[in-house]
Design a protein around this motif. Structure first.
Motif, PDB file in Angstrom:
ATOM      1  N   GLY A 199       0.809  -1.213   0.000  1.00 20.39           N
ATOM      2  CA  GLY A 199       0.000   0.000   0.000  1.00 20.39           C
ATOM      3  C   GLY A 199       0.845   1.268   0.000  1.00 20.39           C
ATOM      4  N   ILE A 200       1.891   1.284   0.817  1.00 19.27           N
ATOM      5  CA  ILE A 200       2.757   2.465   0.875  1.00 19.27           C
ATOM      6  C   ILE A 200       3.471   2.670  -0.451  1.00 19.27           C
ATOM      7  N   LEU A 201       3.964   1.589  -1.065  1.00 15.31           N
ATOM      8  CA  LEU A 201       4.626   1.702  -2.362  1.00 15.31           C
ATOM      9  C   LEU A 201       3.680   2.272  -3.416  1.00 15.31           C
ATOM     10  N   ALA A 202       2.449   1.769  -3.452  1.00 16.04           N
ATOM     11  CA  ALA A 202       1.478   2.264  -4.431  1.00 16.04           C
ATOM     12  C   ALA A 202       1.116   3.723  -4.159  1.00 16.04           C
ATOM     13  N   PHE A 203       0.961   4.086  -2.873  1.00 13.80           N
ATOM     14  CA  PHE A 203       0.585   5.453  -2.522  1.00 13.80           C
ATOM     15  C   PHE A 203       1.690   6.443  -2.906  1.00 13.80           C
ATOM     16  N   VAL A 204       2.930   6.102  -2.593  1.00 16.60           N
ATOM     17  CA  VAL A 204       4.047   7.001  -2.905  1.00 16.60           C
ATOM     18  C   VAL A 204       4.198   7.163  -4.415  1.00 16.60           C
ATOM     19  N   ASN A 205       4.056   6.073  -5.159  1.00 14.12           N
ATOM     20  CA  ASN A 205       4.152   6.160  -6.618  1.00 14.12           C
ATOM     21  C   ASN A 205       3.084   7.086  -7.189  1.00 14.12           C
ATOM     22  N   ALA A 206       1.866   6.980  -6.677  1.00 12.84           N
ATOM     23  CA  ALA A 206       0.784   7.836  -7.162  1.00 12.84           C
ATOM     24  C   ALA A 206       0.978   9.286  -6.734  1.00 12.84           C
ATOM     25  N   TRP A 207       1.468   9.495  -5.523  1.00 13.49           N
ATOM     26  CA  TRP A 207       1.659  10.857  -5.009  1.00 13.49           C
ATOM     27  C   TRP A 207       2.735  11.613  -5.791  1.00 13.49           C
ATOM     28  N   ASP A 208       3.790  10.902  -6.193  1.00  9.07           N
ATOM     29  CA  ASP A 208       4.939  11.552  -6.830  1.00  9.07           C
ATOM     30  C   ASP A 208       4.830  11.645  -8.350  1.00  9.07           C
ATOM     31  N   GLU A 209       3.932  10.903  -8.970  1.00  8.93           N
ATOM     32  CA  GLU A 209       3.906  10.814 -10.424  1.00  8.93           C
ATOM     33  C   GLU A 209       3.572  12.162 -11.067  1.00  8.93           C
ATOM     34  N   PHE A 210       4.276  12.484 -12.143  1.00 10.69           N
ATOM     35  CA  PHE A 210       4.128  13.794 -12.791  1.00 10.69           C
ATOM     36  C   PHE A 210       3.650  13.703 -14.239  1.00 10.69           C
TER      37      PHE A 210
END
Length: 276
Positions: A199-210
């Motif tokens: 969950g944390i990996l998916a959340f960070v990827n979505a938060w940072d994606e540009f």
């Protein structure tokens, strides 16, 4: 004959490189956010600000609707994480417990999808989202983010599900649980560190994606935080202090989340690596 460094010294050197690489840019951004633009452009360059100013943080909230950007990021990252973890858990459970044909081939395809360069997916994703009418909506980002994070999350969960004895699920199904019920009531609770890690990996990827956020959300009201920060620059100006303050505002929430769940994430990655 030259002596090679001891393993302990090499570990310390590697750790120092990681710390410097991670913390020095962050500290520089924070210090820049506390300077005026005139001081930032002054020579010679100074590391510490002469006089602390919080005007840049005020302008972050007045020059652009950053709260809207932040809300969009929170909503998109949360929804994509829930969808990604749910589908990844089902996929991992199926690959571990069900007798699927060619499970190795399926895993290879998953890893191949994870290695696809994002830029190669931009045009087809844009056309699909425009055709179904999802451009400038949360779902235009939620669906791709969930799919792009699924291979890694599935691999993480597979390493945990393999360690759960089948007898526990069999006992739950004898007591009246369905297979999905056994997954929800037995497997998921026992593999909580792995679920948190995914969950944390998916959340960070979505938060940072540009890149996807820039392409699929052209309206100011639907932009996420990474894209919204780019609106602070003008046609002929690049106000670094204000942009640095906006970056600090963007970094703080994800830093808090990682700090709160640090033990679970590190424990999950360590256990998953040992089991894999």
């Amino acid at each position: 004959m030259m002596r090679l460094p001891r393993p302990r010294v090499m570990v310390l050197i590697a750790g120092l490189i990681v710390v410097v690489n991670g913390f020095v840019p962050a500290i520089w951004i924070v210090l820049t956010s506390l300077k005026t633009e005139a001081e930032l452009l002054r020579l010679p360059i100074t590391i510490l600000p002469d006089k602390l100013t919080f005007q840049n943080y005020t302008r972050v909230f007045t020059d652009q609707p950053i709260l809207t950007f932040m809300w969009n990021s929170v909503a998109v990252a949360t929804l994509s994480t829930l969808l990604c973890v749910t589908v990844s858990a089902l996929a991992a459970y199926a690959l571990v417990r069900l007798r699927l044909p060619a499970p190795g081939l399926i895993l290879s395809v998953l890893m191949a999808i994870a290695m696809f360069p994002l830029i190669s997916l931009m045009v087809p994703l844009f056309q699909v989202m425009r055709t179904v009418g999802l451009l400038n909506t949360w779902w235009a980002l939620v669906l791709p983010y969930a799919v792009l994070s699924m291979p890694v999350c599935t691999m993480v969960l597979i390493s945990f599900f393999q360690d759960i004895p089948k007898d526990l699920e069999s006992a739950a199904m004898i007591d009246g649980c369905s297979r999905l019920g056994a997954l929800w009531h037995v497997v998921i609770p026992l593999t909580a560190p792995g679920v948190f890690t995914a969950g944390i990996l998916a959340f960070v990827n979505a938060w940072d994606e540009f890149l996807l956020a820039l392409t699929l959300s052209s309206r100011v009201s639907s932009r996420t935080l990474p894209v919204g920060i780019t609106l602070y620059q003008g046609e002929f100006s690049f106000p670094w202090p204000i942009i640095s303050a906006a970056l600090v505002v963007a970094i703080v929430p994800i830093s808090i989340i990682i700090a709160l769940f640090q033990e679970r994430v590190v424990g999950g990655l360590t256990q998953g690596g040992m089991k894999g």
